[in-house]
Design a protein around this motif. Structure first.
Motif, PDB file in Angstrom:
ATOM      1  N   LEU A 243       0.831  -1.206   0.000  1.00 32.02           N
ATOM      2  CA  LEU A 243       0.000   0.000   0.000  1.00 32.02           C
ATOM      3  C   LEU A 243       0.863   1.252   0.000  1.00 32.02           C
ATOM      4  N   PHE A 244       1.946   1.249   0.768  1.00 24.60           N
ATOM      5  CA  PHE A 244       2.841   2.403   0.800  1.00 24.60           C
ATOM      6  C   PHE A 244       3.482   2.633  -0.567  1.00 24.60           C
ATOM      7  N   VAL A 245       3.884   1.547  -1.219  1.00 25.22           N
ATOM      8  CA  VAL A 245       4.515   1.674  -2.534  1.00 25.22           C
ATOM      9  C   VAL A 245       3.517   2.195  -3.560  1.00 25.22           C
ATOM     10  N   ALA A 246       2.285   1.678  -3.523  1.00 25.14           N
ATOM     11  CA  ALA A 246       1.257   2.129  -4.471  1.00 25.14           C
ATOM     12  C   ALA A 246       0.911   3.589  -4.254  1.00 25.14           C
ATOM     13  N   ALA A 247       0.844   4.025  -2.999  1.00 22.21           N
ATOM     14  CA  ALA A 247       0.540   5.433  -2.721  1.00 22.21           C
ATOM     15  C   ALA A 247       1.643   6.339  -3.220  1.00 22.21           C
ATOM     16  N   ALA A 248       2.882   5.879  -3.140  1.00 27.23           N
ATOM     17  CA  ALA A 248       3.994   6.696  -3.627  1.00 27.23           C
ATOM     18  C   ALA A 248       4.026   6.748  -5.153  1.00 27.23           C
TER      19      ALA A 248
END
Length: 388
Positions: A243-248
């Motif tokens: 989720l953190f990677v997708a948000a970035a």
């Protein structure tokens, strides 16, 4: 016989511009309390089956039609309900139907302070209608309206909450296994190590006997449950990191979690809780974010009495707990920062409880600094960034 010259006061202004409705939700019945134009000061009460949205909307249509017959005008409907077990799905249904809807924090509504006060759903429904009318008149302090998260925001924060639940279950299983072995004189067994199965076969009781068969089987079943919990924790952490990677990747700038993790001492779990529990919202000023976390001070002032009662604890408990933990870690990993220097200066001449009091004040200051860092790019004074 004397006659009171004072005019009779009306309990409720009947010159209304809308139909005010409150909803008392329960598992079996929804109580609908309404005050409509042209109906005087009397509130009408109806009940619908719990979860029956079609019947609820039909009741609203009847209220609008009755008001139109009485006054010749069509009035909008304004609905209020308490935040509780039902969540926000009914609020979203009403908004989708074009109905103005509010969710109120029930603890913010003033009630009678008598030792034995009457409380029924009918009384609560009328109180909600009066609160809604006062709020629409422009009295913002009459209650605290809840800002409902979007379905996406509500869904993605389940990751950090599920991980917290799994960690509690992990601790419970580990403590149960250690407790069973401690009663047999075994004190050096660690269930979280990779060789837990092999080590279990080698254990001897304190009086030199092999572990009893039934005890060994019970511990083996506990290890089965523990290993399932560990597997689920790894799965949840992988989803969180994705989720953190997708948000970035989707945004023009790094995600709030990535920005927070650039600071030394803030890891993935702390960054996830801060972002998904608090910093995803919009706050106008520092007082709002401190109040949302329950870290705002609570004064008690009356005449010559003027003292502090501590923090309000009225906000998000997960965010508040995380910030207090992070404040202690901030002292270790950011010793040269302005906040750490401020803390040491305030407690250098004191000991004991003053440290626990001041760490809460530091948690509030740290949350405000991190909020400014995420939203405005203002690095906390003296803070060190994580080395590559």
């Amino acid at each position: 016989m004397s006659i009171d010259p004072r005019p009779t006061q009306t309990a409720i202004h009947t010159n209304l511009s809308a139909i005010f409705v409150s909803m008392e939700l329960s598992r079996s019945v929804w109580l609908i309390t309404s005050l409509s134009p042209g109906a005087g000061e009397k509130m009408s009460k109806h009940s619908v089956r719990s979860g029956d949205v079609a019947e609820l909307l039909a009741r609203f249509a009847q209220l609008k039609e009755k008001a139109r017959v009485r006054t010749g005008q069509i009035f909008p409907i304004i609905v209020i309900q308490e935040a509780g077990l039902d969540g926000f799905w009914t609020h979203r249904v009403l908004q989708r139907e074009g109905i103005e809807s509010y969710v109120v924090d029930p603890a913010s509504i003033a009630v009678s302070r008598r030792r034995r006060r009457a409380k029924t759903d009918r009384i609560d429904g009328e109180a909600l209608v009066r609160t809604l009318m006062a709020y629409k008149r422009g009295e913002p302090r009459v209650c605290a309206m809840v800002q409902a998260p979007s379905p996406q925001e509500e869904d993605r924060r389940r990751l950090v909450r599920e991980r917290k639940t799994l960690m509690v279950e992990r601790v419970a299983h580990v403590n149960r296994i250690k407790g069973l072995l401690f009663a047999q004189g075994v004190t050096d067994y660690e269930p979280l190590r990779g060789n837990r199965r092999q080590r279990l076969e080698q254990l001897m009781t304190g009086d030199g006997r092999p572990l009893p068969d039934h005890l060994k089987r019970q511990i083996s079943r506990e290890l089965d449950r523990l290993e399932l919990i560990l597997q689920q924790i790894n799965t949840v952490e992988a989803e969180r990191d994705a989720l953190f990677v997708a948000a970035a990747d989707n945004g023009q700038r790094p995600s709030p979690a990535a920005i927070l993790m650039s600071l030394k001492g803030i890891g993935t779990e702390f960054a996830g809780v801060l972002w998904l529990e608090g910093l995803f919202r919009h706050f106008d000023n520092r007082r709002q974010i401190a109040s949302y976390a329950g870290l705002a001070p609570t004064p008690w002032q009356s005449g010559s009495i003027d003292r502090e009662q501590g923090v309000s604890k009225a906000g998000n408990p997960r965010l508040r707990t995380t910030m207090i933990q992070l404040a202690w870690l901030w002292l270790r990993h950011q010793p040269q920062s302005a906040l750490a220097t401020w803390f040491r200066h305030r407690v250098e001449l004191n000991a004991g409880r003053i440290r626990r009091v001041m760490i809460v004040a530091m948690a509030r200051k740290l949350l405000i600094s991190l909020w400014r860092y995420v939203t405005l790019g203002m690095l906390p004074e003296g803070a060190a960034l994580r080395t590559a």
